[in-house]
Design a protein around this motif. Structure first.
Motif, PDB file in Angstrom:
ATOM      1  N   SER A 142       0.869  -1.177   0.000  1.00  0.00           N
ATOM      2  CA  SER A 142       0.000   0.000   0.000  1.00  0.00           C
ATOM      3  C   SER A 142       0.906   1.227   0.000  1.00  0.00           C
ATOM      4  CB  SER A 142      -0.918   0.009   1.225  1.00  0.00           C
ATOM      5  OG  SER A 142      -0.162  -0.104   2.420  1.00  0.00           O
ATOM      6  N   PRO A 143       1.366   1.639  -1.180  1.00  0.00           N
ATOM      7  CA  PRO A 143       2.377   2.705  -1.257  1.00  0.00           C
ATOM      8  C   PRO A 143       1.981   3.966  -0.497  1.00  0.00           C
ATOM      9  CG  PRO A 143       1.997   1.731  -3.410  1.00  0.00           C
ATOM     10  CD  PRO A 143       0.948   1.183  -2.509  1.00  0.00           C
ATOM     11  N   GLY A 144       2.911   4.436   0.320  1.00  0.00           N
ATOM     12  CA  GLY A 144       2.697   5.682   1.029  1.00  0.00           C
ATOM     13  C   GLY A 144       1.843   5.579   2.273  1.00  0.00           C
ATOM     14  N   ALA A 145       1.469   4.371   2.660  1.00  0.00           N
ATOM     15  CA  ALA A 145       0.623   4.219   3.852  1.00  0.00           C
ATOM     16  C   ALA A 145       0.925   2.881   4.520  1.00  0.00           C
ATOM     17  CB  ALA A 145      -0.848   4.289   3.479  1.00  0.00           C
ATOM     18  N   GLU A 146       0.676   2.835   5.836  1.00  0.00           N
ATOM     19  CA  GLU A 146       0.881   1.590   6.572  1.00  0.00           C
ATOM     20  C   GLU A 146      -0.309   0.653   6.453  1.00  0.00           C
ATOM     21  OE1 GLU A 146       1.841   2.520  10.579  1.00  0.00           O
ATOM     22  OE2 GLU A 146       3.812   3.361  10.091  1.00  0.00           O
ATOM     23  N   LEU A 161      -6.685  -2.665   5.883  1.00  0.00           N
ATOM     24  CA  LEU A 161      -5.828  -3.812   5.620  1.00  0.00           C
ATOM     25  C   LEU A 161      -4.373  -3.396   5.815  1.00  0.00           C
ATOM     26  CD1 LEU A 161      -5.665  -6.771   4.421  1.00  0.00           C
ATOM     27  CD2 LEU A 161      -5.231  -5.657   2.227  1.00  0.00           C
ATOM     28  N   PRO A 162      -3.642  -4.073   6.703  1.00  0.00           N
ATOM     29  CA  PRO A 162      -2.232  -3.712   6.880  1.00  0.00           C
ATOM     30  C   PRO A 162      -1.452  -3.892   5.580  1.00  0.00           C
ATOM     31  CG  PRO A 162      -2.988  -5.128   8.658  1.00  0.00           C
ATOM     32  CD  PRO A 162      -4.063  -5.145   7.608  1.00  0.00           C
ATOM     33  N   GLY A 163      -0.613  -2.946   5.279  1.00  0.00           N
ATOM     34  CA  GLY A 163       0.229  -3.027   4.095  1.00  0.00           C
ATOM     35  C   GLY A 163       1.582  -2.462   4.424  1.00  0.00           C
ATOM     36  N   GLY A 164       2.140  -1.668   3.524  1.00  0.00           N
ATOM     37  CA  GLY A 164       3.361  -0.996   3.920  1.00  0.00           C
ATOM     38  C   GLY A 164       4.342  -0.693   2.830  1.00  0.00           C
ATOM     39  N   PRO A 165       5.148  -1.682   2.416  1.00  0.00           N
ATOM     40  CA  PRO A 165       6.300  -1.362   1.575  1.00  0.00           C
ATOM     41  C   PRO A 165       5.875  -0.767   0.234  1.00  0.00           C
ATOM     42  CG  PRO A 165       5.891  -3.710   1.581  1.00  0.00           C
ATOM     43  CD  PRO A 165       4.997  -3.126   2.609  1.00  0.00           C
ATOM     44  N   ASP A 166       6.860  -0.133  -0.439  1.00  0.00           N
ATOM     45  CA  ASP A 166       6.543   0.395  -1.762  1.00  0.00           C
ATOM     46  C   ASP A 166       6.775  -0.694  -2.804  1.00  0.00           C
ATOM     47  OD1 ASP A 166       9.287   0.332  -2.455  1.00  0.00           O
ATOM     48  OD2 ASP A 166       9.579   2.351  -1.650  1.00  0.00           O
ATOM     49  N   LEU A 167       6.496  -0.353  -4.053  1.00  0.00           N
ATOM     50  CA  LEU A 167       6.509  -1.360  -5.112  1.00  0.00           C
ATOM     51  C   LEU A 167       7.896  -1.882  -5.456  1.00  0.00           C
ATOM     52  CD1 LEU A 167       3.681   0.094  -7.330  1.00  0.00           C
ATOM     53  CD2 LEU A 167       3.831  -2.283  -6.602  1.00  0.00           C
ATOM     54  N   THR A 168       8.936  -1.215  -4.991  1.00  0.00           N
ATOM     55  CA  THR A 168      10.280  -1.749  -5.250  1.00  0.00           C
ATOM     56  C   THR A 168      10.470  -3.090  -4.557  1.00  0.00           C
ATOM     57  OG1 THR A 168      11.199  -0.532  -3.359  1.00  0.00           O
ATOM     58  CG2 THR A 168      11.267   0.559  -5.512  1.00  0.00           C
ATOM     59  N   ALA A 169       9.647  -3.384  -3.551  1.00  0.00           N
ATOM     60  CA  ALA A 169       9.788  -4.630  -2.792  1.00  0.00           C
ATOM     61  C   ALA A 169       9.452  -5.863  -3.616  1.00  0.00           C
ATOM     62  CB  ALA A 169       8.892  -4.584  -1.552  1.00  0.00           C
ATOM     63  N   VAL A 170       8.771  -5.707  -4.753  1.00  0.00           N
ATOM     64  CA  VAL A 170       8.372  -6.883  -5.534  1.00  0.00           C
ATOM     65  C   VAL A 170       9.380  -7.257  -6.609  1.00  0.00           C
ATOM     66  CG1 VAL A 170       5.950  -6.346  -5.127  1.00  0.00           C
ATOM     67  CG2 VAL A 170       7.003  -5.668  -7.295  1.00  0.00           C
TER      68      VAL A 170
END
Length: 364
Positions: free
Chosen positions: A50-54, A64-73
């Motif tokens: 969830s880019p830009g949000a926790e 829904l918990p999320g976190g990292p940006d798309l570079t993580a994939v």
């Protein structure tokens, strides 16, 4: 004997955007969890982004918990975009840029529900065979004429996979499990949820008139109507195609649905126009052509008669309410004894739907 080493985990990044459906998210993730449970090891791993949000706010009001940006994939096996309502609002230029970069690093990209819009806006679907939630099919095809937009539950290819909503997403993920581990595991996963999968090419709206409360010939006529929204058939032609007399077809429609065939056909076309109005900026002339009206003015008059407001007024209002009735402890009123707590009423956060048959912006 040395035990067989499990294969490397199949890693999936799920980009979940605000105003997506909890049911759609669960239908996409939980089949993979169930497969791991049945196998006894982590055959699948996933990351919610969830880019830009926790966390990301879903249509039901839960986060829904999320976190990292798309570079993580980077280096993952698949990236799937899950979206729901208010696509135009959540689709920012930086997000599209990051999706393009992430997509270049994974072999397969996918989309659930209105996620197909976002991949199309990112320029990642050139000429692809895709699907989207049935409420958005006409609008997506109009906006991106190079795409082969199908009404199927889900569509898979070597590079792109797409599903129309929660139920089709479940089926698509079970199909992924079947392709990697065989039919037996796929059956076990489906059985865990006390369900069975439906063939990918089945039209998304099949169950709407699948013979439950309508005559088989009526269902066949409706399928013909849905396939010819842009070029409506005369009632006599419909009757001939389903091998009935005009009078018999009219009687069956009236007894099953309370409509004449012509009135029902008109309703389908007007609802299609309504969906396009809510999900894009196409000119009225184009919408009229797409929905079988002879001109924009004819469509405008029919729209106002049916819905009690002009097409322009409807497009402006855009019906963002998604049905979120979640009570939050800080604001919920105390209920009198033996009575449930009062709902907080309409929450404007949500998709572009106003009634059950109205559009989304874009399951489910």
């Amino acid at each position: 004997m040395t035990p067989t080493k499990p294969p490397n985990p199949f890693r999936v990044g799920f980009l979940v955007l605000p105003h997506a459906s909890l049911l759609t998210v669960a239908s996409t993730l939980d089949p993979l969890r169930s497969a791991n449970r049945h196998l006894g090891y982590e055959a699948f791993q996933w990351l919610v982004i969830s880019p830009g949000a926790e966390s990301v706010a879903l249509t039901c009001g839960l986060d829904l918990p999320g976190g990292p940006d798309l570079t993580a994939v980077r280096g993952f096996d698949m990236l799937i975009v899950i979206a729901g309502f208010r696509v135009a609002e959540v689709t920012t230029a930086p997000l599209l840029r990051d999706i393009r970069k992430a997509a270049a690093s994974v072999p397969v990209i996918g989309a659930i529900d209105t996620g197909t819009w976002i991949l199309a806006k990112a320029g990642l679907l050139k000429g692809a065979r895709v699907t989207v939630h049935w409420e958005d099919i006409e609008a997506l095809a109009l906006e991106y004429p190079d795409l082969d937009v199908l009404p199927d539950r889900y569509v898979t290819g070597e590079r792109v996979i797409t599903a129309g909503g929660a139920g089709p997403a479940f089926d698509m993920m079970v199909d992924l499990i079947r392709n990697r581990f065989g039919a037996q595991l796929a059956h076990e996963v489906a059985s865990s949820f006390i369900t069975s999968t439906i063939d990918h090419a089945t039209p998304q709206r099949r169950s709407q008139y699948g013979g439950i409360a309508v005559h088989d010939k009526v269902a066949a006529a409706i399928r013909l109507m849905e396939a010819t929204i842009a070029t409506p058939l005369a009632t006599a032609a419909l009757a001939k195609r389903v091998q009935l007399s005009v009078r018999r077809l009219e009687t069956l429609f009236q007894s099953s649905l309370g409509y004449s065939p012509g009135a029902f056909y008109s309703e389908l076309r007007l609802q299609a126009a309504r969906r396009i109005l809510a999900t894009g900026s196409a000119p009225m002339t184009d919408i009229a052509i797409r929905t079988g009206f002879s001109s924009a003015s004819v469509l405008s008059r029919a729209f106002t008669r049916r819905f009690g407001e002009s097409a322009l007024a409807f497009r402006r209002k855009n019906g963002k309410y998604a049905g979120n009735g979640l009570l939050r402890p800080a604001t919920a009123r105390a209920a009198p004894p033996d009575q449930p707590a009062a709902s907080q009423g309409p929450n404007p956060a949500g998709r572009k739907r106003t009634i059950a048959s109205a559009p989304r912006g874009s399951t489910s």
